[in-house]
Design a protein around this motif. Structure first.
Motif, PDB file in Angstrom:
ATOM      1  N   LEU A  81       0.830  -1.206   0.000  1.00 28.77           N
ATOM      2  CA  LEU A  81       0.000   0.000   0.000  1.00 28.77           C
ATOM      3  C   LEU A  81       0.863   1.254   0.000  1.00 28.77           C
ATOM      4  CD1 LEU A  81      -2.764  -1.078   2.535  1.00 28.77           C
ATOM      5  CD2 LEU A  81      -2.947  -0.980   0.038  1.00 28.77           C
ATOM      6  N   ASP A  82       1.940   1.248   0.792  1.00 28.70           N
ATOM      7  CA  ASP A  82       2.848   2.400   0.824  1.00 28.70           C
ATOM      8  C   ASP A  82       3.401   2.685  -0.570  1.00 28.70           C
ATOM      9  OD1 ASP A  82       2.482   2.701   3.562  1.00 28.70           O
ATOM     10  OD2 ASP A  82       4.369   1.683   4.091  1.00 28.70           O
ATOM     11  N   ASP A  83       3.847   1.635  -1.257  1.00 27.03           N
ATOM     12  CA  ASP A  83       4.414   1.799  -2.596  1.00 27.03           C
ATOM     13  C   ASP A  83       3.364   2.305  -3.585  1.00 27.03           C
ATOM     14  OD1 ASP A  83       6.537   1.381  -4.668  1.00 27.03           O
ATOM     15  OD2 ASP A  83       5.063  -0.085  -5.407  1.00 27.03           O
ATOM     16  N   LEU A  84       2.182   1.724  -3.554  1.00 28.30           N
ATOM     17  CA  LEU A  84       1.121   2.155  -4.475  1.00 28.30           C
ATOM     18  C   LEU A  84       0.718   3.604  -4.207  1.00 28.30           C
ATOM     19  CD1 LEU A  84      -1.098  -1.076  -4.549  1.00 28.30           C
ATOM     20  CD2 LEU A  84       0.394  -0.211  -6.382  1.00 28.30           C
ATOM     21  N   GLN A  85       0.698   4.004  -2.934  1.00 31.00           N
ATOM     22  CA  GLN A  85       0.362   5.387  -2.608  1.00 31.00           C
ATOM     23  C   GLN A  85       1.465   6.329  -3.073  1.00 31.00           C
ATOM     24  OE1 GLN A  85      -0.156   6.274   1.573  1.00 31.00           O
ATOM     25  NE2 GLN A  85      -1.388   8.090   1.108  1.00 31.00           N
ATOM     26  N   LYS A  86       2.709   5.953  -2.845  1.00 29.85           N
ATOM     27  CA  LYS A  86       3.836   6.784  -3.260  1.00 29.85           C
ATOM     28  C   LYS A  86       3.836   6.979  -4.781  1.00 29.85           C
ATOM     29  CE  LYS A  86       7.911   5.023  -2.927  1.00 29.85           C
ATOM     30  NZ  LYS A  86       9.154   4.431  -2.423  1.00 29.85           N
ATOM     31  N   ARG A  87       3.396   5.969  -5.505  1.00 21.96           N
ATOM     32  CA  ARG A  87       3.348   6.035  -6.962  1.00 21.96           C
ATOM     33  C   ARG A  87       2.089   6.729  -7.477  1.00 21.96           C
ATOM     34  NH1 ARG A  87       4.389   0.097  -8.901  1.00 21.96           N
ATOM     35  NH2 ARG A  87       4.080   1.113 -10.907  1.00 21.96           N
ATOM     36  N   GLY A  88       1.218   7.159  -6.584  1.00 21.81           N
ATOM     37  CA  GLY A  88       0.007   7.872  -6.986  1.00 21.81           C
ATOM     38  C   GLY A  88      -1.081   6.981  -7.551  1.00 21.81           C
ATOM     39  N   LEU A  89      -1.081   5.700  -7.161  1.00 20.77           N
ATOM     40  CA  LEU A  89      -2.062   4.750  -7.694  1.00 20.77           C
ATOM     41  C   LEU A  89      -3.230   4.513  -6.748  1.00 20.77           C
ATOM     42  CD1 LEU A  89       0.523   2.228  -9.164  1.00 20.77           C
ATOM     43  CD2 LEU A  89      -0.781   3.988 -10.397  1.00 20.77           C
ATOM     44  N   ILE A  90      -3.013   4.747  -5.459  1.00 25.19           N
ATOM     45  CA  ILE A  90      -4.103   4.639  -4.480  1.00 25.19           C
ATOM     46  C   ILE A  90      -4.055   5.845  -3.558  1.00 25.19           C
ATOM     47  CG2 ILE A  90      -4.107   2.105  -4.505  1.00 25.19           C
ATOM     48  CD1 ILE A  90      -2.868   2.305  -1.609  1.00 25.19           C
ATOM     49  N   GLU A  91      -5.175   6.070  -2.878  1.00 27.07           N
ATOM     50  CA  GLU A  91      -5.266   7.102  -1.842  1.00 27.07           C
ATOM     51  C   GLU A  91      -5.676   6.427  -0.542  1.00 27.07           C
ATOM     52  OE1 GLU A  91      -6.863  10.886  -4.401  1.00 27.07           O
ATOM     53  OE2 GLU A  91      -8.323   9.356  -3.839  1.00 27.07           O
ATOM     54  N   ARG A  92      -5.161   6.966   0.542  1.00 26.92           N
ATOM     55  CA  ARG A  92      -5.574   6.518   1.881  1.00 26.92           C
ATOM     56  C   ARG A  92      -6.031   7.769   2.617  1.00 26.92           C
ATOM     57  NH1 ARG A  92      -0.885   2.365   3.952  1.00 26.92           N
ATOM     58  NH2 ARG A  92       0.534   3.632   2.748  1.00 26.92           N
ATOM     59  N   ASP A  93      -7.332   7.953   2.670  1.00 25.26           N
ATOM     60  CA  ASP A  93      -7.904   9.145   3.276  1.00 25.26           C
ATOM     61  C   ASP A  93      -8.593   8.802   4.591  1.00 25.26           C
ATOM     62  OD1 ASP A  93      -7.196  10.803   1.079  1.00 25.26           O
ATOM     63  OD2 ASP A  93      -8.937  10.058  -0.030  1.00 25.26           O
ATOM     64  N   PRO A  94      -8.550   9.733   5.555  1.00 29.93           N
ATOM     65  CA  PRO A  94      -9.258   9.487   6.817  1.00 29.93           C
ATOM     66  C   PRO A  94     -10.758   9.314   6.571  1.00 29.93           C
ATOM     67  CG  PRO A  94      -7.835  11.413   6.984  1.00 29.93           C
ATOM     68  CD  PRO A  94      -7.865  11.017   5.541  1.00 29.93           C
ATOM     69  N   ASP A  95     -11.347   8.379   7.275  1.00 27.73           N
ATOM     70  CA  ASP A  95     -12.791   8.152   7.194  1.00 27.73           C
ATOM     71  C   ASP A  95     -13.468   9.247   8.013  1.00 27.73           C
ATOM     72  OD1 ASP A  95     -15.424   7.308   7.445  1.00 27.73           O
ATOM     73  OD2 ASP A  95     -14.901   5.227   7.840  1.00 27.73           O
ATOM     74  N   PRO A  96     -14.358  10.044   7.405  1.00 24.42           N
ATOM     75  CA  PRO A  96     -15.027  11.110   8.167  1.00 24.42           C
ATOM     76  C   PRO A  96     -15.825  10.580   9.359  1.00 24.42           C
ATOM     77  CG  PRO A  96     -15.589  11.235   5.815  1.00 24.42           C
ATOM     78  CD  PRO A  96     -14.768  10.008   6.016  1.00 24.42           C
TER      79      PRO A  96
END
Length: 139
Positions: free
Chosen positions: A73-88
């Motif tokens: 997940l860290d790698d995919l996020q760093k590459r701009g392929l996924i987002e990890r956003d706080p759940d409201p």
């Protein structure tokens, strides 16, 4: 008494393992060409239909160990392929989702894999029945 042809065929597990090895060998160069690992592709595909609520939820859905999923997940996020956003609804939880580039990449990989699968499926005498039965048995 079992039919002779039935007892002489390979066990289902043996046949599935041979086919699985063949499919993995077919997919590996496709994944390498797109610059992702098999697990990264599994994550992208797991998020294709919408965001996952928490890494543990995604891990369970794709059959991965949640602790081993974090570097992917860290790698995919760093590459701009996924987002990890706080759940409201719960700021301790992260919503995982594909970015437009992640969606594009997942679709491109899947299209290449499906094209390669077509070559293998040409060898089946009744490919529709095979794909249908495989889908039913793998649920």
């Amino acid at each position: 008494m079992p039919d002779v042809a039935e007892t002489e065929r390979a066990d289902l597990g043996a046949m599935v393992m041979r086919l699985g090895r063949r499919l993995l060998a077919m997919e590996q160069p496709i994944l390498e060409r797109h610059g992702v690992t098999m697990w990264a592709y599994v994550v992208l595909t797991g998020l294709r239909d919408g965001p996952a609520r928490a890494q543990a939820t995604l891990a369970a859905a794709i059959g991965a160990d949640k602790t081993r999923l974090i570097p992917i997940l860290d790698d995919l996020q760093k590459r701009g392929l996924i987002e990890r956003d706080p759940d409201p609804a719960d700021r301790r939880v992260r919503l995982l989702g594909l970015t437009p580039e992640g969606r594009r990449l997942q679709g491109a990989i899947q299209a290449d894999i499906r094209a390669a699968e077509e070559l293998i499926l040409q060898e089946a005498s009744d490919r529709e029945a095979f794909v249908r039965a495989l889908g039913e048995l793998s649920r």
